[in-house]
Design an enzyme around this catalytic site. Structure first.
Site, short mmCIF file in Angstrom:
data_model
loop_
_atom_site.label_atom_id
_atom_site.label_comp_id
_atom_site.label_asym_id
_atom_site.label_seq_id
_atom_site.Cartn_x
_atom_site.Cartn_y
_atom_site.Cartn_z
N THR A 2 -3.72 0.18 -7.20
CA THR A 2 -2.52 -0.26 -6.48
C THR A 2 -2.89 -0.89 -5.15
O THR A 2 -3.93 -0.54 -4.56
CB THR A 2 -1.57 0.94 -6.25
OG1 THR A 2 -0.59 0.58 -5.26
CG2 THR A 2 -2.29 2.17 -5.75
N ASP A 3 -2.02 -1.76 -4.64
CA ASP A 3 -2.25 -2.36 -3.31
C ASP A 3 -2.19 -1.29 -2.22
O ASP A 3 -2.67 -1.50 -1.11
CB ASP A 3 -1.25 -3.49 -3.03
CG ASP A 3 0.21 -3.06 -3.01
OD1 ASP A 3 0.50 -1.91 -3.40
OD2 ASP A 3 1.06 -3.88 -2.61
N GLU A 4 -1.59 -0.13 -2.54
CA GLU A 4 -1.44 0.89 -1.50
C GLU A 4 -2.77 1.48 -1.06
O GLU A 4 -2.85 2.14 -0.03
CB GLU A 4 -0.48 1.99 -1.97
CG GLU A 4 0.90 1.42 -2.26
CD GLU A 4 1.98 2.47 -2.34
OE1 GLU A 4 1.85 3.53 -1.71
OE2 GLU A 4 2.96 2.23 -3.06
N TYR B 193 -0.62 9.89 -2.58
CA TYR B 193 -0.63 9.09 -3.81
C TYR B 193 -1.71 8.01 -3.72
O TYR B 193 -2.58 7.89 -4.61
CB TYR B 193 0.75 8.44 -4.05
CG TYR B 193 0.72 7.25 -4.98
CD1 TYR B 193 0.37 7.39 -6.33
CD2 TYR B 193 1.02 5.96 -4.52
CE1 TYR B 193 0.33 6.28 -7.18
CE2 TYR B 193 0.98 4.85 -5.36
CZ TYR B 193 0.63 5.02 -6.68
OH TYR B 193 0.58 3.93 -7.52
N LYS C 40 -5.15 7.51 -5.85
CA LYS C 40 -5.40 6.29 -6.64
C LYS C 40 -6.74 5.65 -6.22
O LYS C 40 -7.45 5.11 -7.05
CB LYS C 40 -4.26 5.27 -6.44
CG LYS C 40 -2.97 5.62 -7.14
CD LYS C 40 -3.05 5.65 -8.64
CE LYS C 40 -3.30 4.29 -9.27
NZ LYS C 40 -3.25 4.39 -10.76
N1 LIG Z 1 5.22 0.70 -10.31
C1 LIG Z 1 4.54 0.03 -9.36
O1 LIG Z 1 5.15 -0.56 -8.45
C2 LIG Z 1 3.03 -0.03 -9.40
C3 LIG Z 1 2.37 -0.96 -8.58
C4 LIG Z 1 0.97 -1.02 -8.62
C5 LIG Z 1 0.28 -0.17 -9.46
N2 LIG Z 1 0.95 0.75 -10.23
C6 LIG Z 1 0.17 1.62 -11.12
O2 LIG Z 1 0.55 1.28 -12.44
C7 LIG Z 1 0.46 2.43 -13.29
C8 LIG Z 1 1.76 2.62 -14.04
O3 LIG Z 1 2.83 2.78 -13.10
P1 LIG Z 1 4.35 2.94 -13.59
O4 LIG Z 1 5.19 2.45 -12.49
O5 LIG Z 1 4.48 2.39 -14.96
O6 LIG Z 1 4.45 4.52 -13.63
P2 LIG Z 1 5.31 5.46 -14.61
O7 LIG Z 1 5.49 6.72 -13.85
O8 LIG Z 1 6.50 4.74 -15.12
O9 LIG Z 1 4.34 5.68 -15.84
C9 LIG Z 1 3.24 6.56 -15.78
C10 LIG Z 1 3.03 7.14 -17.17
O10 LIG Z 1 1.86 7.95 -17.13
C11 LIG Z 1 2.11 9.13 -17.86
N3 LIG Z 1 1.24 10.19 -17.35
C12 LIG Z 1 1.31 10.81 -16.14
N4 LIG Z 1 0.33 11.74 -16.04
C13 LIG Z 1 -0.37 11.68 -17.20
C14 LIG Z 1 -1.50 12.39 -17.69
N5 LIG Z 1 -2.11 13.34 -16.96
N6 LIG Z 1 -1.96 12.10 -18.92
C15 LIG Z 1 -1.35 11.15 -19.69
N7 LIG Z 1 -0.27 10.46 -19.28
C16 LIG Z 1 0.21 10.71 -18.05
C17 LIG Z 1 3.59 9.43 -17.64
O11 LIG Z 1 4.11 10.28 -18.64
C18 LIG Z 1 4.19 8.04 -17.65
O12 LIG Z 1 4.58 7.67 -18.96
C19 LIG Z 1 0.10 3.59 -12.36
O13 LIG Z 1 -1.27 3.80 -12.47
C20 LIG Z 1 0.47 3.10 -10.97
O14 LIG Z 1 -0.34 3.70 -9.99
C21 LIG Z 1 2.31 0.83 -10.22
#
Ligand SMILES: NC(=O)c1ccc[n+]([C@@H]2O[C@H](COP(=O)([O-])OP(=O)(O)OC[C@H]3O[C@@H](n4cnc5c(N)ncnc54)[C@H](O)[C@@H]3O)[C@@H](O)[C@H]2O)c1
Length: 336
Positions: A126-128, A150, A154
């Site tokens: 993530t950019d964070e 968080y 990450k």
């Molecule tokens: N949403 C954003 O704005 C954003 C931006 C940059 C990066 N990301 C990264 O993208 C990825 C997905 O984000 P998202 O927004 O879809 O999140 P989300 O919370 O919608 O999805 C995460 C999924 O991971 C699963 N999960 C959690 N812990 C787990 C474990 N221990 N084992 C197996 N599955 C597990 C959850 O059940 C869920 O389905 C993350 O890694 C997040 O850090 C998100």
């Protein structure tokens, strides 16, 4: 050649979009989704793939090494979306974030390096991890200064992936994407929270004065960038992903209000998040230099997203009914 993919976190927001994106381009791909089904997941996101011979859903934890070893067999590409991914929740309690975002990433990397056939491992970071920036934009070589549990967790997964590249030659790539929005995001995220609150005639909570700036990326663009990197990314490299769409939170909110024919009396200013990052901004020239381009600007993507939530109450209402009140009215509670 037909590839086998392991998509972790594929029942979540971005992961499930990615599964669809992949089938639209590689109909014959073998896709395995490994997901623990935490609060933010939704199996409805994967319903359209049920019954396909080349789709398998496995409920499980990426920290479970025996299970990961089993599902990893014969895999060509691993994409790790699985994470605890909510900043506010990490401020309240961070242990689960360290488990999944650091140990879970380690387990996946460790089992991946034993797979002789593996061609690509993408760690979705993530950019964070950069922290905040007042002026200019972060490049991939900017200092890493995460400011909440968080983003610190990450960063652990992010740097472990790099270490497995440099130590074991694992073909790993790390992506650092901006705030992602679009259909099927869990309704505690700001955009779906505001849209669904307004559908119900409730106010929308803005942290502080809403002057913070976020760089918004449509989920389809996030998926296209990751897909692009599977074949075109260079092992061991980090790639920023963003669409040059910086908006203050108050501006974003006004746009949502306008799209939903509501006035500013629906805004409720609430106490700011502790350690709230003021601005994120990414320089994506590295990714663009290998031929990727975003498709969406925020006004267009936001309109489509509002329309999706208006048309899919059956998707979000059951999730929202289970959410605690503080998630609906502003996480840190007190009104300013
Ligand atoms: N949403 C954003 O704005 C954003 C931006 C940059 C990066 N990301 C990264 O993208 C990825 C997905 O984000 P998202 O927004 O879809 O999140 P989300 O919370 O919608 O999805 C995460 C999924 O991971 C699963 N999960 C959690 N812990 C787990 C474990 N221990 N084992 C197996 N599955 C597990 C959850 O059940 C869920 O389905 C993350 O890694 C997040 O850090 C998100």
């Amino acid at each position: 050649m037909k590839k086998t993919y392991l998509i972790t976190g594929g029942a979540g927001f971005i992961g499930s979009h990615f599964v669809r994106y992949l089938y639209e381009r590689e109909d014959g791909a073998e896709i395995r989704v490994l997901d623990k089904l935490t609060y933010s997941s939704n199996l409805k996101n994967l319903k359209e793939f049920e019954g396909r011979d080349n789709f398998e859903f496995i409920k499980g934890d990426i920290c479970d090494q025996a299970l990961v070893k089993k599902v990893m067999g014969g895999v060509d590409v691993v994409i790790n979306f699985a994470a605890e991914a909510a900043v506010d929740r990490s401020i309240e309690s961070s242990y689960g974030f360290l488990q999944t975002d650091v140990i879970g990433a380690y387990v996946l990397l460790e089992e991946s390096r034993k797979q002789k056939k593996l061609k690509r491992f993408i760690q979705v970071s993530t950019d964070e991890v950069y922290g905040q920036i007042m002026e200019g934009s972060f490049t991939e070589s900017s200092e890493l200064k995460p400011r909440n549990p968080y983003s610190a967790a990450k960063l652990g997964g992010d740097r472990l992936a790099y270490s497995f590249f440099s130590t074991y030659h694992l073909p790993a790539i790390i992506t650092r994407a901006a705030n992602t929005y679009g259909p099927q995001a869990y309704p505690e995220k700001v955009i779906p929270l505001f849209i669904t609150n307004l559908i119900d005639g409730h106010k929308v909570p803005i942290f502080g004065e809403g002057k913070q700036i976020r760089d918004w990326l449509h989920v389809e663009d996030h998926c296209s960038a990751i897909y692009h990197l599977i074949d075109r990314g260079v092992n061991g490299e980090v790639y920023n992903i963003a669409a040059d769409q910086e908006y203050t939170n108050i501006d974003l909110t006004r746009r949502i209000l306008k799209l939903m024919n509501k006035d500013e009396s629906f805004i409720s200013f609430v106490q700011d998040r502790p350690g709230h990052d003021f601005r994120y901004s990414l320089d994506c020239s590295k990714l663009k230099s290998i031929g990727w381009q975003s498709k969406y600007d925020l006004p267009e993507g936001l309109k489509e997203t509002v329309e999706w939530y208006q048309a899919h109450e059956d998707w979000w209402r059951p999730l929202k009914e289970k959410m605690e009140k503080r998630y609906l009215t502003g996480f840190w509670g007190a009104k300013k």
